[in-house]
Design an enzyme around this catalytic site. Sequence first.
Site, PDB file in Angstrom:
ATOM      1  N   ASP A 182      32.778  39.497  48.838  1.00  0.00           N
ATOM      2  CA  ASP A 182      33.839  39.723  49.811  1.00  0.00           C
ATOM      3  C   ASP A 182      33.308  40.566  50.961  1.00  0.00           C
ATOM      4  OD1 ASP A 182      36.252  39.896  51.101  1.00  0.00           O
ATOM      5  OD2 ASP A 182      37.148  41.314  49.685  1.00  0.00           O
ATOM      6  N   SER A 229      44.155  41.715  48.370  1.00  0.00           N
ATOM      7  CA  SER A 229      44.064  41.970  49.802  1.00  0.00           C
ATOM      8  C   SER A 229      45.158  42.943  50.263  1.00  0.00           C
ATOM      9  CB  SER A 229      44.130  40.642  50.557  1.00  0.00           C
ATOM     10  OG  SER A 229      43.771  40.801  51.903  1.00  0.00           O
ATOM     11  N   HIS A 278      36.699  37.228  48.185  1.00  0.00           N
ATOM     12  CA  HIS A 278      37.982  37.916  48.353  1.00  0.00           C
ATOM     13  C   HIS A 278      39.035  37.412  47.358  1.00  0.00           C
ATOM     14  CE1 HIS A 278      40.601  40.478  50.709  1.00  0.00           C
ATOM     15  NE2 HIS A 278      41.454  39.492  50.904  1.00  0.00           N
TER      16      HIS A 278
END
Length: 439
Positions: free
Chosen positions: A358, A157, A418
């Site tokens: 994601d 991220s 994610h």
Amino acid sequence: MARLASAPGWLFVLSAVLHRGLSSPLASKEAWGYVDVRAGAHMFWWLYYADSPSYQDLPLVLWLQGGPGGSGTGFGNFEEIGPLDRDLQPRKTSWVQAASVLFVDNPVGTGFSYTDSPDAYATDVATVASDMLVLLENFFTQRPEFQSIPFHIFSESYGGKMAAAISLELTKAVAQGKVKCRFVGVALGDSWISPLDSVMTWGPYLYTTSLLDDYGLADVNNAAQAVKQAVDQQQFAKATELWSVAETVIEQNTNGVNFYNILTQDPDEKLTSSAGESYISLQVRRHLHRLHGRSLSELMNGPIRKKLGIIPQNVTWGGQAEYVFSYMAGDFMKPVVDIVDQLLTAGVNVTVYNGQLDLIVDTMGQELWVKRLKWDGLSAFNQLKWTPVDDPVSRSITGAFYKTYKNFAFYWILKAGHMIPSDQGPMALQMLKMIIQQD
């Protein structure tokens, strides 16, 4: 001068940690401590030596969490790749099977890292990189046995944005002899490298997965265009605020889709903004709270804090996370694609990996910025067909695809959102082994 504070007897077997009546022996050694990276800025790190008869035969991996404000020593450690899970039970897919793993709570104020005053928070990735260089210089000086071991940075991220900036500064520092280590590569997982590319593909991605109708697609695309206009005008703080608005539009049109995995939905996590609530507070609840769940906070501020023995009395794990996010808001929407280009040109191994499910950093957006790289090997990379990778658990099922050319690779991880190591632990571990085999 950086200060290193390690617990007395910092090399030992983890066998005394008790949580809910559970005892969890760990064969590998570990260490932890603080480094003063700037005046009033104290960064916490936690190292697990590779679970191997000779850890020096395996590489060292630095793990960087997202947010900014997400704790690697907490979430990455106990929810994703550390030797123990949140219940302090051994994790079958822990990365210590293949490497020594170094978790660092950064930027300062994240996790057990802390600042003495507001002016010590980082406000951009340049400061984040500078702080990490201080820590790494200290780490490799204090532990010269790691200087000749292949060193990789893995990220997730917003951690990927930080990882790119850190990797570039580390490459320069190694060349200048300021940091003694064998840095070989960086892996950018579901990374916030080009925020606008993610935002602009949210609508099309949700539409093609039947999570938006025509009206919803129009709403989301309009919200994304507002973000683009702010970015084009270099109004990055405003762009961050409008990014939050765009996410709210998505939630309203999808009945609360999970930004981290579009196939899952937790009714308890559906958010409604309250009157007068700032977009920062909303985003902290929307994203950082996922990385600081109640049970994890209880673990970190209870048994783990007691085990570590060096956390200042006035420091709470995760207590400064909201400030970390808010002080970085003006830098949040800035892209770092140019940094990735510089890394590739410098010969650093760069890997991009992304989860199929994601949303917040969807694969469509990742592919867009990759195709705009100025790297001289891009044309040849684009001409390659990807190679399937069998799922490590079910060999008859495809777990991922990948392409690699020279010092660049891309992994498409199937059935993952994610947090890839959390969603597809065996496949994430397999990917790690494939990447480090290139040393």
